[in-house]
Motif scaffolding. Structure first.
Motif, PDB file in Angstrom:
ATOM      1  N   LEU A   1      75.659   0.037 -36.319  1.00 44.43           N
ATOM      2  CA  LEU A   1      75.948   1.778 -35.973  1.00 44.43           C
ATOM      3  C   LEU A   1      77.277   1.928 -35.079  1.00 44.43           C
ATOM      4  CD1 LEU A   1      72.807   3.570 -36.164  1.00 44.43           C
ATOM      5  CD2 LEU A   1      74.628   3.783 -37.421  1.00 44.43           C
ATOM      6  N   ASP A   2      77.135   1.004 -34.067  1.00 43.42           N
ATOM      7  CA  ASP A   2      78.146   1.381 -32.904  1.00 43.42           C
ATOM      8  C   ASP A   2      79.690   1.249 -33.273  1.00 43.42           C
ATOM      9  OD1 ASP A   2      76.048   1.525 -31.016  1.00 43.42           O
ATOM     10  OD2 ASP A   2      76.310  -0.336 -30.113  1.00 43.42           O
ATOM     11  N   HIS A   3      79.977   0.737 -34.483  1.00 42.40           N
ATOM     12  CA  HIS A   3      81.265   0.398 -34.883  1.00 42.40           C
ATOM     13  C   HIS A   3      81.445   1.753 -36.137  1.00 42.40           C
ATOM     14  CE1 HIS A   3      81.755  -3.492 -32.761  1.00 42.40           C
ATOM     15  NE2 HIS A   3      82.326  -2.659 -32.083  1.00 42.40           N
TER      16      HIS A   3
ATOM     17  N   GLN B   1      79.710  -5.574 -42.241  1.00 42.06           N
ATOM     18  CA  GLN B   1      79.734  -6.817 -41.628  1.00 42.06           C
ATOM     19  C   GLN B   1      80.494  -8.141 -42.458  1.00 42.06           C
ATOM     20  OE1 GLN B   1      75.340  -6.971 -41.384  1.00 42.06           O
ATOM     21  NE2 GLN B   1      75.595  -6.869 -39.205  1.00 42.06           N
ATOM     22  N   VAL B   2      80.776  -9.092 -41.660  1.00 45.58           N
ATOM     23  CA  VAL B   2      81.057 -10.257 -42.618  1.00 45.58           C
ATOM     24  C   VAL B   2      79.888 -11.070 -42.899  1.00 45.58           C
ATOM     25  CG1 VAL B   2      82.446 -12.264 -42.439  1.00 45.58           C
ATOM     26  CG2 VAL B   2      82.995 -10.482 -40.995  1.00 45.58           C
ATOM     27  N   GLY B   3      79.581 -10.865 -44.168  1.00 41.29           N
ATOM     28  CA  GLY B   3      78.311 -11.495 -44.761  1.00 41.29           C
ATOM     29  C   GLY B   3      77.047 -10.354 -44.586  1.00 41.29           C
ATOM     30  N   CYS B   4      76.126 -10.954 -44.675  1.00 45.81           N
ATOM     31  CA  CYS B   4      74.886 -10.135 -44.432  1.00 45.81           C
ATOM     32  C   CYS B   4      73.437 -11.039 -44.042  1.00 45.81           C
ATOM     33  CB  CYS B   4      74.255  -9.409 -45.720  1.00 45.81           C
ATOM     34  SG  CYS B   4      73.066  -8.239 -45.494  1.00 45.81           S
TER      35      CYS B   4
ATOM     36  N   VAL C   1      75.107 -13.885 -41.893  1.00 45.94           N
ATOM     37  CA  VAL C   1      75.903 -12.927 -41.566  1.00 45.94           C
ATOM     38  C   VAL C   1      76.584 -13.628 -39.971  1.00 45.94           C
ATOM     39  CG1 VAL C   1      74.176 -12.098 -39.645  1.00 45.94           C
ATOM     40  CG2 VAL C   1      76.275 -10.789 -40.296  1.00 45.94           C
ATOM     41  N   GLU C   2      78.121 -13.169 -40.265  1.00 43.58           N
ATOM     42  CA  GLU C   2      78.799 -13.988 -39.133  1.00 43.58           C
ATOM     43  C   GLU C   2      78.955 -13.147 -37.740  1.00 43.58           C
ATOM     44  OE1 GLU C   2      82.149 -16.092 -40.860  1.00 43.58           O
ATOM     45  OE2 GLU C   2      80.942 -16.902 -42.400  1.00 43.58           O
ATOM     46  N   ARG C   3      79.345 -11.877 -38.318  1.00 40.94           N
ATOM     47  CA  ARG C   3      79.709 -10.736 -37.129  1.00 40.94           C
ATOM     48  C   ARG C   3      80.007  -9.669 -37.746  1.00 40.94           C
ATOM     49  NH1 ARG C   3      84.656  -9.025 -37.215  1.00 40.94           N
ATOM     50  NH2 ARG C   3      86.593 -10.365 -37.999  1.00 40.94           N
ATOM     51  N   ASN C   4      79.555  -8.619 -36.889  1.00 41.23           N
ATOM     52  CA  ASN C   4      80.023  -6.989 -37.276  1.00 41.23           C
ATOM     53  C   ASN C   4      81.311  -7.007 -37.307  1.00 41.23           C
ATOM     54  OD1 ASN C   4      77.181  -6.189 -37.098  1.00 41.23           O
ATOM     55  ND2 ASN C   4      77.204  -5.754 -34.970  1.00 41.23           N
ATOM     56  N   LEU C   5      81.588  -5.865 -38.128  1.00 38.32           N
ATOM     57  CA  LEU C   5      83.071  -5.657 -38.268  1.00 38.32           C
ATOM     58  C   LEU C   5      83.513  -4.582 -37.171  1.00 38.32           C
ATOM     59  CD1 LEU C   5      83.560  -4.932 -42.183  1.00 38.32           C
ATOM     60  CD2 LEU C   5      84.369  -6.912 -40.598  1.00 38.32           C
ATOM     61  N   THR C   6      84.712  -4.436 -36.800  1.00 38.28           N
ATOM     62  CA  THR C   6      85.301  -3.491 -35.779  1.00 38.28           C
ATOM     63  C   THR C   6      85.299  -2.185 -36.584  1.00 38.28           C
ATOM     64  OG1 THR C   6      87.440  -4.193 -36.142  1.00 38.28           O
ATOM     65  CG2 THR C   6      86.552  -5.400 -34.652  1.00 38.28           C
ATOM     66  N   THR C   7      85.404  -1.298 -35.675  1.00 39.56           N
ATOM     67  CA  THR C   7      86.008   0.335 -36.191  1.00 39.56           C
ATOM     68  C   THR C   7      86.995   0.029 -36.856  1.00 39.56           C
ATOM     69  OG1 THR C   7      84.820   1.232 -34.475  1.00 39.56           O
ATOM     70  CG2 THR C   7      86.455   2.476 -35.359  1.00 39.56           C
TER      71      THR C   7
ATOM     72  N   ARG D   1      97.508  -5.960 -31.506  1.00 33.28           N
ATOM     73  CA  ARG D   1      96.412  -5.112 -31.571  1.00 33.28           C
ATOM     74  C   ARG D   1      96.324  -4.254 -32.576  1.00 33.28           C
ATOM     75  NH1 ARG D   1      94.490  -0.670 -26.937  1.00 33.28           N
ATOM     76  NH2 ARG D   1      92.441  -0.211 -27.720  1.00 33.28           N
ATOM     77  N   PRO D   2      95.317  -3.912 -33.566  1.00 35.83           N
ATOM     78  CA  PRO D   2      95.486  -3.191 -34.482  1.00 35.83           C
ATOM     79  C   PRO D   2      95.521  -1.744 -34.147  1.00 35.83           C
ATOM     80  CG  PRO D   2      93.608  -4.964 -34.817  1.00 35.83           C
ATOM     81  CD  PRO D   2      94.175  -5.002 -33.397  1.00 35.83           C
ATOM     82  N   LEU D   3      96.187  -0.951 -34.988  1.00 40.59           N
ATOM     83  CA  LEU D   3      96.636   0.381 -34.341  1.00 40.59           C
ATOM     84  C   LEU D   3      95.315   1.406 -34.519  1.00 40.59           C
ATOM     85  CD1 LEU D   3      98.756   2.423 -33.514  1.00 40.59           C
ATOM     86  CD2 LEU D   3      98.644   2.980 -35.912  1.00 40.59           C
ATOM     87  N   LEU D   4      94.291   1.136 -35.252  1.00 43.76           N
ATOM     88  CA  LEU D   4      93.180   1.782 -35.480  1.00 43.76           C
ATOM     89  C   LEU D   4      91.979   1.545 -34.433  1.00 43.76           C
ATOM     90  CD1 LEU D   4      93.197   2.076 -39.357  1.00 43.76           C
ATOM     91  CD2 LEU D   4      94.068   3.941 -37.682  1.00 43.76           C
ATOM     92  N   ASP D   5      92.326   0.365 -33.743  1.00 46.25           N
ATOM     93  CA  ASP D   5      91.217   0.117 -32.491  1.00 46.25           C
ATOM     94  C   ASP D   5      91.512   1.121 -31.551  1.00 46.25           C
ATOM     95  OD1 ASP D   5      89.537  -1.823 -33.101  1.00 46.25           O
ATOM     96  OD2 ASP D   5      91.074  -3.697 -32.627  1.00 46.25           O
ATOM     97  N   ALA D   6      92.687   1.881 -31.521  1.00 48.80           N
ATOM     98  CA  ALA D   6      92.986   2.879 -30.495  1.00 48.80           C
ATOM     99  C   ALA D   6      92.893   4.051 -31.098  1.00 48.80           C
ATOM    100  CB  ALA D   6      94.319   2.637 -29.928  1.00 48.80           C
ATOM    101  N   SER D   7      92.043   5.088 -30.218  1.00 49.27           N
ATOM    102  CA  SER D   7      91.999   6.442 -30.477  1.00 49.27           C
ATOM    103  C   SER D   7      93.496   7.195 -30.228  1.00 49.27           C
ATOM    104  CB  SER D   7      91.058   7.231 -29.472  1.00 49.27           C
ATOM    105  OG  SER D   7      91.632   7.194 -28.042  1.00 49.27           O
TER     106      SER D   7
END
Length: 356
Positions: A166-168, A108-111, A125-131, A3-9
């Motif tokens: 916006l959510d991420h 995002q990945v692409g647009c 566009v393929e997907r949104n990027l995570t936080t 799990r990426p560390l920055l996915d966690a608060s």
């Protein structure tokens, strides 16, 4: 997969520490190592017990992305191609000039907006990027700087439509601007959008001090429908109304980005129409001479055409400037990001536009 560390608060990481019998302050230590001390592995976190470092390394990764390629332009601009855990790639850029250190990141990945002159949307566009993926771009670029150097500005103007994620995006920016992050000033952050009225109003309601930049590119609905296809659905009037609402709610002047395309939107009548559209508004126009993209048919206007356009807009009483091009030699300039490792085959001409 770790799990990426920055996915966690920090709170999430504190709970993880408690569950394994470690004091909660260890979570803050880990976070400080990443944000303040530029750690990219747990092994370098020397004030953590070795056992804890091993436990962290077994379940987490400091960065979920990896650097697939780094390009450096003759003007000193750095561009990173980052590979995400699912194999998709994104690009981000570090620009240094005088005492400014600006990062340009993707959302995002692409647009999916389809602006006809932009490389980022050539494959959709393929997907949104995570936080975490948004945060990692900033930290990886920051880590390229000398130890005592720091970032001064952040622009969300890379791949993707910022407000579609916006959510991420907002949690990522809020963390960067918090004391536990980089303590970055909100007024040094610019969010760019092609103009999604509902999302612009939602951003205004969040009561942040992030700067808003609207990618306008045309002064009339008819011409904008051709250059920015999403405009046919949302409408220029709705975009301008939402920009006005953002200014009135935040008190922050809105910037309107305008890519100048030779013989398409750079004529005196276009400058007159743009000046008329923005006259009386608290606004700034950022003119961007087109940066060529392999496979697209559009051309960069002459210096004389750019200066003429700038003069006409200014004579209408509108604040205006011309963006200095950086990183064009490595496809890192505005509109050139396209997440590739190797040059692609030239794309046939997409569209021939009739001047407005």
């Amino acid at each position: 997969m770790k799990r990426p560390l920055l996915d966690a608060s920090t709170a999430d990481l504190s709970a993880w520490m408690t569950d394994r019998g470690h004091p909660t302050y260890r979570a803050r230590q880990v976070v400080r190592w990443v944000f303040d001390r530029r750690a990219e592995s747990f092994e370098t976190m020397s004030d953590l017990p070795k056992g804890l470092r091993s436990e962290l390394d077994a379940e987490w990764t400091v960065f979920g992305t990896e650097i697939a390629h780094q390009h450096v332009s003759p003007d000193g601009t750095d561009k990173l191609l980052l590979r995400c855990q699912d194999g998709r790639t994104i690009e981000c850029v570090l620009m240094a000039e005088s005492d400014r250190r600006t990062v340009c990141i993707s959302s995002q990945v692409g647009c999916g907006m389809g602006c006809v002159f932009c490389a980022s949307g050539l494959k959709g566009v393929e997907r949104n990027l995570t936080t975490a993926e948004i945060l990692e771009q900033v930290l990886r670029l920051r880590n390229l700087l000398p130890p005592n150097d720091r970032l001064t500005n952040l622009v969300v103007m890379g791949m993707g439509e910022s407000l579609a994620n916006l959510d991420h995006l907002i949690p990522a920016l809020d963390r960067l601007c918090s004391p536990e992050g980089l303590n970055f000033g909100q007024r040094r952050v610019t969010i760019s959008t092609v103009g999604l009225p509902e999302k612009m109003r939602k951003l205004a309601e969040l009561d942040r001090q992030y700067h808003l930049a609207v990618s306008l590119h045309a002064p009339t609905p008819e011409l904008r429908d051709l250059l920015v296809p999403i405009n046919a659905r949302v409408g220029l009037d709705a975009v301008m109304d939402a920009a006005d609402a953002y200014f009135h709610r935040s008190g922050r002047q809105v910037t309107f980005e305008y890519v100048l395309l030779a013989d398409l939107n750079d004529r005196p009548e276009h400058a007159e129409a743009l000046g008329k559209l923005l006259s009386g508004r608290k606004a700034h126009v950022n003119l961007i001479p087109y940066n060529p993209v392999a496979g697209l048919p559009y051309q960069r206007p002459s210096g004389e055409a750019v200066r003429r356009f700038e003069r006409i807009v200014r004579d209408r009483g509108v604040s205006v400037s011309v963006r200095k091009t950086k990183g064009r030699e490595i496809d890192a300039a505005c509109g050139q990001l396209r997440r590739r490792l190797q040059p692609e085959s030239p794309r046939p001409s997409l569209v021939t536009l009739s001047p407005s």
